[in-house]
Write a protein that holds these residues in place. Structure first.
Motif, PDB file in Angstrom:
ATOM      1  N   ASP A  29      72.464  25.087  32.005  1.00  0.00           N
ATOM      2  CA  ASP A  29      71.242  24.988  31.203  1.00  0.00           C
ATOM      3  C   ASP A  29      70.015  25.446  31.994  1.00  0.00           C
ATOM      4  OD1 ASP A  29      72.648  24.048  29.017  1.00  0.00           O
ATOM      5  OD2 ASP A  29      72.215  21.928  29.435  1.00  0.00           O
ATOM      6  N   ILE A  30      69.945  25.047  33.242  1.00  0.00           N
ATOM      7  CA  ILE A  30      68.805  25.441  34.082  1.00  0.00           C
ATOM      8  C   ILE A  30      68.810  26.951  34.301  1.00  0.00           C
ATOM      9  CG2 ILE A  30      67.819  25.257  36.400  1.00  0.00           C
ATOM     10  CD1 ILE A  30      68.798  22.314  36.358  1.00  0.00           C
ATOM     11  N   SER A  31      69.976  27.516  34.551  1.00  0.00           N
ATOM     12  CA  SER A  31      70.090  28.962  34.743  1.00  0.00           C
ATOM     13  C   SER A  31      69.624  29.710  33.490  1.00  0.00           C
ATOM     14  CB  SER A  31      71.534  29.325  35.076  1.00  0.00           C
ATOM     15  OG  SER A  31      71.659  30.704  35.255  1.00  0.00           O
ATOM     16  N   LEU A  32      70.053  29.235  32.333  1.00  0.00           N
ATOM     17  CA  LEU A  32      69.639  29.849  31.064  1.00  0.00           C
ATOM     18  C   LEU A  32      68.131  29.723  30.877  1.00  0.00           C
ATOM     19  CD1 LEU A  32      70.353  31.190  28.372  1.00  0.00           C
ATOM     20  CD2 LEU A  32      70.711  28.890  27.436  1.00  0.00           C
ATOM     21  N   LEU A  33      67.597  28.563  31.176  1.00  0.00           N
ATOM     22  CA  LEU A  33      66.158  28.327  31.035  1.00  0.00           C
ATOM     23  C   LEU A  33      65.355  29.282  31.922  1.00  0.00           C
ATOM     24  CD1 LEU A  33      63.873  26.508  29.887  1.00  0.00           C
ATOM     25  CD2 LEU A  33      64.174  25.104  31.916  1.00  0.00           C
ATOM     26  N   ILE A  34      65.763  29.426  33.167  1.00  0.00           N
ATOM     27  CA  ILE A  34      65.054  30.325  34.085  1.00  0.00           C
ATOM     28  C   ILE A  34      65.173  31.779  33.628  1.00  0.00           C
ATOM     29  CG2 ILE A  34      65.096  31.251  36.451  1.00  0.00           C
ATOM     30  CD1 ILE A  34      65.576  28.375  37.411  1.00  0.00           C
ATOM     31  N   ASP A  35      66.366  32.184  33.168  1.00  0.00           N
ATOM     32  CA  ASP A  35      66.551  33.548  32.662  1.00  0.00           C
ATOM     33  C   ASP A  35      65.642  33.821  31.470  1.00  0.00           C
ATOM     34  OD1 ASP A  35      68.423  34.178  34.587  1.00  0.00           O
ATOM     35  OD2 ASP A  35      70.156  33.795  33.287  1.00  0.00           O
ATOM     36  N   VAL A  36      65.575  32.863  30.534  1.00  0.00           N
ATOM     37  CA  VAL A  36      64.731  33.026  29.345  1.00  0.00           C
ATOM     38  C   VAL A  36      63.258  33.056  29.738  1.00  0.00           C
ATOM     39  CG1 VAL A  36      63.981  31.903  27.202  1.00  0.00           C
ATOM     40  CG2 VAL A  36      66.420  32.055  27.740  1.00  0.00           C
ATOM     41  N   PHE A  37      62.870  32.203  30.676  1.00  0.00           N
ATOM     42  CA  PHE A  37      61.483  32.152  31.140  1.00  0.00           C
ATOM     43  C   PHE A  37      61.050  33.508  31.706  1.00  0.00           C
ATOM     44  CE2 PHE A  37      58.458  31.272  34.634  1.00  0.00           C
ATOM     45  CZ  PHE A  37      57.426  30.706  33.900  1.00  0.00           C
ATOM     46  N   PHE A  38      61.863  34.065  32.603  1.00  0.00           N
ATOM     47  CA  PHE A  38      61.517  35.355  33.192  1.00  0.00           C
ATOM     48  C   PHE A  38      61.572  36.475  32.155  1.00  0.00           C
ATOM     49  CE2 PHE A  38      62.831  33.496  37.455  1.00  0.00           C
ATOM     50  CZ  PHE A  38      61.521  33.380  37.904  1.00  0.00           C
ATOM     51  N   ALA A  39      62.491  36.396  31.208  1.00  0.00           N
ATOM     52  CA  ALA A  39      62.572  37.409  30.146  1.00  0.00           C
ATOM     53  C   ALA A  39      61.318  37.377  29.280  1.00  0.00           C
ATOM     54  CB  ALA A  39      63.820  37.187  29.296  1.00  0.00           C
ATOM     55  N   GLN A  40      60.796  36.190  29.010  1.00  0.00           N
ATOM     56  CA  GLN A  40      59.571  36.074  28.216  1.00  0.00           C
ATOM     57  C   GLN A  40      58.381  36.691  28.953  1.00  0.00           C
ATOM     58  OE1 GLN A  40      59.062  34.880  25.048  1.00  0.00           O
ATOM     59  NE2 GLN A  40      61.293  34.840  24.936  1.00  0.00           N
TER      60      GLN A  40
END
Length: 105
Positions: A24-35
């Motif tokens: 979940d944390i990995s997904l959150l960080i990936d989405v954050f940087f993608a945004q």
């Protein structure tokens, strides 16, 4: 000077301070940087209060530039690059780092 911090290091540090899973944390960080990336690509400024601001900046091209490898003259097109400007809190924290280094000498 300290070493570098990777995305994996950020994930592991976040695991230690939350109840979320590593996935979940990995997904959150990936989405954050993608945004952030998507906002910059659209020409928007991304302001993270207390941290800093990311913004796209136009770098002007030149008619006469030199290829350092071959020495050949080339023209360079206008292009955008991402620029980071640290916020006030981050600047102050970094200044404190300099002060600590100076005190230890």
């Amino acid at each position: 000077m300290a070493g570098k911090i990777t995305k994996a290091d950020l994930i592991n540090a976040t695991i230690n301070s939350s109840d979320l899973s590593k996935k979940d944390i990995s997904l959150l960080i990936d989405v954050f940087f993608a945004q952030i990336k998507d906002a910059l690509i659209q020409g928007n400024v991304v302001e993270l209060r207390g941290f800093g601001t990311f913004e796209p900046k136009l770098r002007k091209g030149r008619e006469k530039a030199r290829n350092p490898k071959t020495g050949e003259s080339v023209s360079v097109q206008d292009r955008y690059t991402a620029v980071f400007k640290p916020g006030k809190d981050l600047k102050e924290s970094l200044q404190n780092l300099i002060n600590k280094i100076d005190e230890s000498k």
